[in-house]
Design a protein around this motif. Structure first.
Motif, PDB file in Angstrom:
ATOM      1  N   ALA A  19      -2.038  -1.257  -3.830  1.00 50.04           N
ATOM      2  CA  ALA A  19      -3.018  -0.200  -3.561  1.00 50.04           C
ATOM      3  C   ALA A  19      -2.265   1.112  -3.407  1.00 50.04           C
TER       4      ALA A  19
ATOM      5  N   VAL B 286       0.859  -1.177   0.000  1.00 46.43           N
ATOM      6  CA  VAL B 286       0.000   0.000   0.000  1.00 46.43           C
ATOM      7  C   VAL B 286       0.900   1.233   0.000  1.00 46.43           C
TER       8      VAL B 286
ATOM      9  N   ARG C 176      -9.171  -5.578   5.604  1.00 50.61           N
ATOM     10  CA  ARG C 176     -10.256  -6.074   4.746  1.00 50.61           C
ATOM     11  C   ARG C 176      -9.752  -7.132   3.782  1.00 50.61           C
TER      12      ARG C 176
ATOM     13  N   TYR D 105      -8.563   7.000  -2.603  1.00 51.28           N
ATOM     14  CA  TYR D 105      -7.953   5.881  -3.311  1.00 51.28           C
ATOM     15  C   TYR D 105      -7.614   6.304  -4.740  1.00 51.28           C
TER      16      TYR D 105
ATOM     17  N   ALA E 271      -4.960   2.883   5.344  1.00 52.83           N
ATOM     18  CA  ALA E 271      -4.233   1.761   4.739  1.00 52.83           C
ATOM     19  C   ALA E 271      -4.322   0.511   5.604  1.00 52.83           C
TER      20      ALA E 271
ATOM     21  N   PRO F 254     -12.798   1.997  -6.361  1.00 53.12           N
ATOM     22  CA  PRO F 254     -13.965   1.364  -5.732  1.00 53.12           C
ATOM     23  C   PRO F 254     -15.060   1.134  -6.767  1.00 53.12           C
TER      24      PRO F 254
ATOM     25  N   CYS G 115      -6.817  -0.266   7.545  1.00 52.97           N
ATOM     26  CA  CYS G 115      -8.175  -0.792   7.360  1.00 52.97           C
ATOM     27  C   CYS G 115      -8.291  -1.570   6.050  1.00 52.97           C
ATOM     28  N   TYR G 116      -7.653  -1.075   5.001  1.00 51.31           N
ATOM     29  CA  TYR G 116      -7.688  -1.782   3.712  1.00 51.31           C
ATOM     30  C   TYR G 116      -6.972  -3.122   3.828  1.00 51.31           C
TER      31      TYR G 116
END
Length: 289
Positions: A55, A12, A129, A66, A123, A71, A125-126
């Motif tokens: 990412a 990321v 996920r 982003y 980042a 998305p 949190c991404y």
């Protein structure tokens, strides 16, 4: 499934796009140069292994957006000039989303600090996920790379510390490439998470330094010849003036730090007694013989 295909490397990248940065104020084309280096570096990461993921986030003075992946439904890209379709998708998506951000960002008259701590939290949190949605038995090796030319912002000290220790708990490595001045708080984050910190000596060699220092996985960096680590400045920022201090007062309840004594903690409102003056030792009188 071999051992090599059981692991996914997620990178990321957080790019500071704040126009208040000195390197952008002096020459706006530096942002384009950084963007081209980021695209080439991201494609080099994807080229190492088919399972690698990428990412890219843009950090601004008011929000974090982003740049890649988009998305929702991704762009429909056809192969042009013999370029790999994934590389074309990464390049066009990042440049298109960054153009949207620049055109819609509110204009500022005074310099504002970048929300880097919030970008690192986004980042994380991404990464969480992606870790939840991966296939069972697949290991996710994730890391974050921050590229910024902003100055030190001690007002985000608590947010920085929360993200650093969260990344350490999740096993996420934080790398930082400082494009202008030295950043002691982000250097602390690299030391806490086991990442690499580099203050770029010259902006023209950005891509070369990215490929040399940050392209390899953290597990293999011990086998490479990398720049020597500098001494980490572990000074804390006081909660009253948001400045780095050497000696201060710490609240025994919430561990807030202050540069001057205060009878009431402004964070948890605990009342303390005034410190008693130090007792002066009396000199012993010499006995006459």
């Amino acid at each position: 499934m071999t051992e090599d295909t059981k692991s996914i490397s997620l990178l990321v990248i957080i790019l500071d796009t704040n126009p208040s940065q000195r390197i952008i104020r002096q020459n706006p084309h530096h942002l384009t140069q950084c963007l081209d280096s980021i695209v080439a570096f991201g494609n080099a990461h994807l080229m190492q292994k088919a399972q690698n993921k990428l990412a890219v986030l843009a950090c601004h003075h008011h929000a974090t957006e982003y740049l890649y992946p988009m998305p929702g439904k991704p762009l429909e890209i056809r192969q042009t000039d013999g370029q790999y379709e994934l590389f074309t998708l990464v390049e066009k998506t990042i440049k298109m989303n960054l153009a949207k951000i620049i055109n819609t960002v509110p204009k500022i008259n005074t310099p504002c600090e970048s929300l880097l701590a919030g970008s690192v939290a986004m980042a994380l949190c991404y990464i969480a996920r992606i870790n939840r949605t991966k296939q069972p038995g697949v290991k996710l090796n994730s890391r974050i790379l921050v590229l910024t030319g902003s100055n030190e912002c001690a007002s985000q000290y608590m947010a920085y510390m929360n993200t650093f220790f969260t990344a350490q708990k999740q096993g996420v490595v934080l790398d930082v490439c400082a494009l202008d001045k030295s950043l002691s708080l982000l250097q602390q984050g690299c030391d806490i998470t086991g990442g690499q910190y580099l203050r770029l000596p010259i902006l023209d060699g950005l891509l070369q330094y990215l490929l040399w220092v940050f392209l390899s996985e953290p597990q293999t960096r011990s086998k490479l010849v990398l720049p020597p680590k500098t001494k980490v400045d572990y000074r804390a920022a006081c909660f009253c003036h948001r400045e780095l201090i050497d000696i201060g007062y710490v609240c025994s309840v919430c561990l807030s730090i202050f540069c001057k004594f205060s009878p009431i903690c402004t964070t948890c409102h605990t009342v303390f007694k005034n410190p008693a003056p130090l007792a002066v030792k009396t000199k012993k009188k010499k006995m006459k013989v």
